[in-house]
Motif scaffolding. Structure first.
Motif, PDB file in Angstrom:
ATOM      1  N   ARG A 289       4.674  -9.613  -2.830  1.00 17.64           N
ATOM      2  CA  ARG A 289       3.475  -8.969  -2.257  1.00 17.64           C
ATOM      3  C   ARG A 289       2.553 -10.000  -1.608  1.00 17.64           C
ATOM      4  NH1 ARG A 289       2.235  -6.698  -6.439  1.00 17.64           N
ATOM      5  NH2 ARG A 289       3.055  -4.608  -6.051  1.00 17.64           N
ATOM      6  N   GLN A 290       2.369 -11.130  -2.266  1.00 17.89           N
ATOM      7  CA  GLN A 290       1.493 -12.165  -1.710  1.00 17.89           C
ATOM      8  C   GLN A 290       2.052 -12.710  -0.396  1.00 17.89           C
ATOM      9  OE1 GLN A 290       0.470 -15.370  -4.389  1.00 17.89           O
ATOM     10  NE2 GLN A 290      -0.190 -16.704  -2.721  1.00 17.89           N
ATOM     11  N   ALA A 291       3.356 -12.966  -0.349  1.00 20.28           N
ATOM     12  CA  ALA A 291       3.966 -13.487   0.876  1.00 20.28           C
ATOM     13  C   ALA A 291       3.850 -12.471   2.009  1.00 20.28           C
ATOM     14  CB  ALA A 291       5.432 -13.836   0.623  1.00 20.28           C
ATOM     15  N   ARG A 292       4.015 -11.201   1.686  1.00 18.22           N
ATOM     16  CA  ARG A 292       3.911 -10.172   2.729  1.00 18.22           C
ATOM     17  C   ARG A 292       2.475 -10.053   3.229  1.00 18.22           C
ATOM     18  NH1 ARG A 292       6.963  -7.600  -1.092  1.00 18.22           N
ATOM     19  NH2 ARG A 292       5.396  -5.988  -1.508  1.00 18.22           N
ATOM     20  N   ALA A 293       1.513 -10.202   2.330  1.00 18.51           N
ATOM     21  CA  ALA A 293       0.111 -10.177   2.751  1.00 18.51           C
ATOM     22  C   ALA A 293      -0.200 -11.356   3.665  1.00 18.51           C
ATOM     23  CB  ALA A 293      -0.799 -10.191   1.521  1.00 18.51           C
ATOM     24  N   GLU A 294       0.344 -12.529   3.327  1.00 17.29           N
ATOM     25  CA  GLU A 294       0.147 -13.707   4.175  1.00 17.29           C
ATOM     26  C   GLU A 294       0.783 -13.494   5.545  1.00 17.29           C
ATOM     27  OE1 GLU A 294       1.860 -16.804   1.864  1.00 17.29           O
ATOM     28  OE2 GLU A 294       0.156 -16.956   0.483  1.00 17.29           O
TER      29      GLU A 294
ATOM     30  N   GLU B  69       0.992  -0.500   6.444  1.00 16.60           N
ATOM     31  CA  GLU B  69       2.192   0.047   7.078  1.00 16.60           C
ATOM     32  C   GLU B  69       3.412  -0.818   6.794  1.00 16.60           C
ATOM     33  OE1 GLU B  69       4.688   2.398   9.679  1.00 16.60           O
ATOM     34  OE2 GLU B  69       2.820   2.793   8.586  1.00 16.60           O
ATOM     35  N   THR B  70       3.227  -2.129   6.893  1.00 12.31           N
ATOM     36  CA  THR B  70       4.337  -3.046   6.626  1.00 12.31           C
ATOM     37  C   THR B  70       4.797  -2.936   5.181  1.00 12.31           C
ATOM     38  OG1 THR B  70       3.495  -4.581   8.292  1.00 12.31           O
ATOM     39  CG2 THR B  70       5.055  -5.470   6.700  1.00 12.31           C
TER      40      THR B  70
ATOM     41  N   HIS C 273       8.360  -1.766   3.811  1.00 13.82           N
ATOM     42  CA  HIS C 273       9.089  -2.674   2.916  1.00 13.82           C
ATOM     43  C   HIS C 273       9.616  -1.913   1.704  1.00 13.82           C
ATOM     44  CE1 HIS C 273       9.886  -6.082   0.223  1.00 13.82           C
ATOM     45  NE2 HIS C 273       9.204  -5.406  -0.682  1.00 13.82           N
ATOM     46  N   HIS C 274       8.765  -1.171   1.039  1.00 13.77           N
ATOM     47  CA  HIS C 274       9.175  -0.487  -0.186  1.00 13.77           C
ATOM     48  C   HIS C 274      10.224   0.586   0.070  1.00 13.77           C
ATOM     49  CE1 HIS C 274       6.593  -2.555  -2.959  1.00 13.77           C
ATOM     50  NE2 HIS C 274       5.539  -2.351  -2.201  1.00 13.77           N
TER      51      HIS C 274
END
Length: 212
Positions: free
Chosen positions: A23-28, A39-40, A44-45
């Protein structure tokens, strides 16, 4: 009498390495590349389980989660960012390497990971130098918490469940392995995991922070 540990089943993300694409990497990534984070994350999920089970390539995963609309950057740039999120958890990595070197136990990775990320992490951090087998979701077509992935790991290792220990930072997965008779350690840090393993299997202390 305490049964010796002959086989160590071990997760990778959150144990030996950082989580590869969490989750942190996707937020970055959303911030870096100007993506709609909500949306991303939803895309992803809806997609990632299939990627982790080897049913989608990384390109297909990215088509569905990022490149479903025109972007000002290309896939190679985004892939490089994804891979850059991986880093070693040095104390635990050294500890597991030390167990192999000093005690000669079998080490089998049991992890949920997409193929391209998994193969990159194996190569980049030298996991193949001390891991005997990789029962990874992308290779075997099933994911934790499916108990079948642990049965397969035991079969691959030719190990009685009572002679194995499983390490994971997620308690649920340790609990699932325990239903098969595998002892478990919920990983928090290298020092506490080392103490718990020593208590379970009688390992002599292995120095943390060394290369083994």
């Amino acid at each position: 009498m305490k049964r010796p540990i002959t086989t160590l089943l071990c997760d990778v993300g959150g144990v030996m390495l950082t989580n590869g694409w969490d989750r942190q990497a996707r937020a970055e990534a959303a911030k870096r590349f100007g993506l709609d984070a909500a949306e991303t994350d939803e895309r992803h999920h809806l997609t990632f389980d299939a990627y982790e089970e080897g049913k989608l390539s990384l390109d297909e995963y990215l088509d569905r989660t990022v490149f479903y609309a025109p972007r000002s950057f290309d896939k190679a740039t985004f892939r490089d960012f994804m891979l850059s999120r991986s880093a070693p958890l040095s104390d635990m990595l050294a500890y597991v390497r030390g167990l192999k070197a000093r005690h000669g136990i079998r080490i089998v990775v049991v992890n949920n990971e997409g193929r391209e990320l998994n193969e990159y992490r194996i190569r980049a951090f030298g996991l193949g130098c001390f891991v005997d087998a990789f029962v990874s979701s992308c290779f075997v077509g099933m994911r934790k918490p499916d108990a079948g992935i642990f049965r397969l790991a035991l079969d691959v290792a030719q190990c009685d469940p009572a002679d194995a220990v499983y390490i994971d930072d997620r308690a649920l997965f340790v609990e699932v392995a325990a239903t098969l008779g595998v002892r478990g350690v919920v990983h928090r840090d290298a020092a506490s995991t080392a103490r718990e393993l020593e208590a379970l299997g009688g390992f002599a202390a292995v120095c943390l922070g060394s290369d083994g």
